[in-house]
Design an enzyme around this catalytic site. Sequence first.
Site, short mmCIF file in Angstrom:
data_model
loop_
_atom_site.label_atom_id
_atom_site.label_comp_id
_atom_site.label_asym_id
_atom_site.label_seq_id
_atom_site.Cartn_x
_atom_site.Cartn_y
_atom_site.Cartn_z
N ASP A 137 -3.51 7.38 3.98
CA ASP A 137 -2.51 6.56 4.66
C ASP A 137 -3.18 5.53 5.60
OD1 ASP A 137 0.20 5.92 5.23
OD2 ASP A 137 0.12 7.07 7.09
N ASP A 195 -2.44 -5.14 3.25
CA ASP A 195 -2.83 -4.16 4.26
C ASP A 195 -2.34 -4.80 5.56
OD1 ASP A 195 -4.17 -2.96 6.44
OD2 ASP A 195 -5.62 -2.12 5.05
N HIS A 196 -1.27 -4.29 6.12
CA HIS A 196 -0.64 -5.08 7.19
C HIS A 196 -1.53 -5.22 8.42
CE1 HIS A 196 0.66 -1.21 8.94
NE2 HIS A 196 0.82 -1.86 10.06
N GLU A 222 -1.60 7.38 17.00
CA GLU A 222 -0.14 7.21 17.10
C GLU A 222 0.45 8.39 17.85
OE1 GLU A 222 1.66 5.28 13.38
OE2 GLU A 222 0.16 6.64 12.60
N LYS A 273 0.83 -1.19 0.00
CA LYS A 273 0.00 0.00 0.00
C LYS A 273 0.88 1.26 0.00
CE LYS A 273 -1.47 2.24 3.86
NZ LYS A 273 -0.32 2.85 4.55
N LYS A 279 -2.40 -8.60 11.57
CA LYS A 279 -2.27 -8.51 13.03
C LYS A 279 -3.10 -9.61 13.68
CE LYS A 279 -1.39 -3.55 13.24
NZ LYS A 279 -0.12 -3.28 13.87
N HIS A 294 -6.44 0.76 6.53
CA HIS A 294 -6.45 0.10 7.84
C HIS A 294 -7.79 0.27 8.58
CE1 HIS A 294 -2.33 -0.30 6.88
NE2 HIS A 294 -1.87 0.81 7.44
N LYS A 312 -1.78 11.30 13.91
CA LYS A 312 -0.37 11.27 14.35
C LYS A 312 -0.24 12.27 15.49
CE LYS A 312 1.68 9.19 10.49
NZ LYS A 312 2.07 7.81 10.80
C1 BG6 Z 1 1.34 2.46 7.84
C2 BG6 Z 1 1.30 3.95 7.67
O1 BG6 Z 1 0.58 1.81 6.86
O2 BG6 Z 1 0.82 2.13 9.13
C3 BG6 Z 1 2.08 4.65 8.77
O3 BG6 Z 1 1.86 4.28 6.40
C4 BG6 Z 1 1.59 4.20 10.14
O4 BG6 Z 1 1.95 6.06 8.65
C5 BG6 Z 1 1.56 2.68 10.21
O5 BG6 Z 1 2.48 4.72 11.10
C6 BG6 Z 1 0.90 2.23 11.50
O6 BG6 Z 1 1.05 0.83 11.64
P1 BG6 Z 1 1.10 0.15 13.08
O7 BG6 Z 1 1.14 -1.30 12.77
O8 BG6 Z 1 2.34 0.66 13.74
O9 BG6 Z 1 -0.13 0.59 13.79
#
Ligand code: BG6
Length: 481
Positions: free
Chosen positions: A233, A175-176, A214, A146, A180, A238, A334
């Site tokens: 983003d 989409d990581h 975050e 992504k 999780k 997400h 953020k």
């Molecule tokens: C990413 C974003 O996909 O996910 C980042 O590009 C963000 O901006 C991150 O910080 C957050 O991932 P996680 O797993 O740390 O919540």
Amino acid sequence: MNKQTNFDLVLFGATGDLAMRKLLPCLYQAHVAGLLHPEGRILGVSRSELDTGGFLEKVETHSKIHIKQNFSDEQWASFTKRIQYLTVDVTRPEQFDALAETVKARKETDNVVIYLSTAPKFFAPACEALAKVGLNAPNVRIVLEKPLGTDLKSSQEINTDVARYFKEEQIYRIDHYLGKESLQNLLALRFANVVFEPLWNNKYVKSVQLTIAEQLGVEERGEFYDITGALRDMVQNHLMQMLCMTAMEAPKSLDADDVRDEKMKVIKSLKPLTSADVDANVVRGQYTADKGMNGYLQELNVPSESRTETYVAAKAEIDNERWKGVPFYLRTGKRMAGKVAEIVLNFKDLDNHIYENSAAAPNRLVIELQPTESVRLYTQVKTPGAGNKVEPTALAVDMGQAIEGRRAEAYERLLLDVINGKLALFNRRDELEAAWEWVMPIMENWENSPVPPHGYAAHSWGPEAARELLARNGDKWHEEQ
Ligand code: BG6
């Protein structure tokens, strides 16, 4: 254990931040856990003129430091033996011949995974060049990192271009968040138990909150972030995935298309936003200097007049039988006061209160995805003594403590799934485009809006306007409850 897949993993963007910070450390963990075929090979690729030795030096300095557990020199040495490097510039198709030769020289490979950890504008040229050298055969899988495009149109274009060379079942869109453990556990909580599902609807749920907050700012990513913003983003991908997993109906099975069909139905049931809805129900924010920290506009590589949002809060509505009338509040930012990703279901109040103060805190289910992985159900418990008072108390499970076993990072799980050909935790084209479709009116409204983002102090919980958004419905953000 199943027979392990002997793979070639070709990592484009191998010298980049994601590869160094996440992908290689996660592959290391999989290696240590014995989850990689002993001969599986990692082929780092980028346009940097390096040989394998030079690349390994970079890995040594930039990647090793991100391995937080299970490190041993011996394991590291055996892991790095898997790694080779090739210089390939995605914009120079003639350089793909050497790549194809290297891959094809290894006859025992079961499949080839090509991971494009590059800017999306390189996806189409890379796929075309790969196809020209035959690296789109049925045993090749392509992974797209992504963001997949910057809006609906560019995303459709990329998907169409990639589809010229790869079939949908060869395409793994990352989409990581889907990798999780905690988000997958949400499905187990809902669909492997009898107690939650009957309450999981508009008869009992008053509102749902999905938060990814975050504490970090944009750090060194100002250039990328300023043309991206929180909506692209985090929200389109997400948060949308969290919403789907929270709201979807039970899939027929956990097979890829059964799960993806159900998620798709949720996105399709989201009430489309008009521009007036965006004005009323979507808040964009930008952090300002406070507590000794820079504001967004003072960050490296951010133009001083930028209107890019670092915070979004939105009220979404799902127009189906289960959820009609229940607001889904999505928010991400953020430089917020805490780092947390969570799903909160606020239940409706009792009709009749026979205890003195039970109305003060209706039941609430909090599913925390990170930093800890836990489930807390706030229930009313009688306080000891002669009175009739109750007090909200959490029935809480900390997954890390309750269930033994190594909890892999999202990218490790996802990399293993690609290697093993499991598509369930990846996005299908239609899902992704439907998600873009939903966010488009927000982007269009903001582009034309004379109103700049609301400021919020660094390390706060976001702009006042986001508090008002919930207050209109008699709701409060979780940290204020
Ligand atoms: C990413 C974003 O996909 O996910 C980042 O590009 C963000 O901006 C991150 O910080 C957050 O991932 P996680 O797993 O740390 O919540």
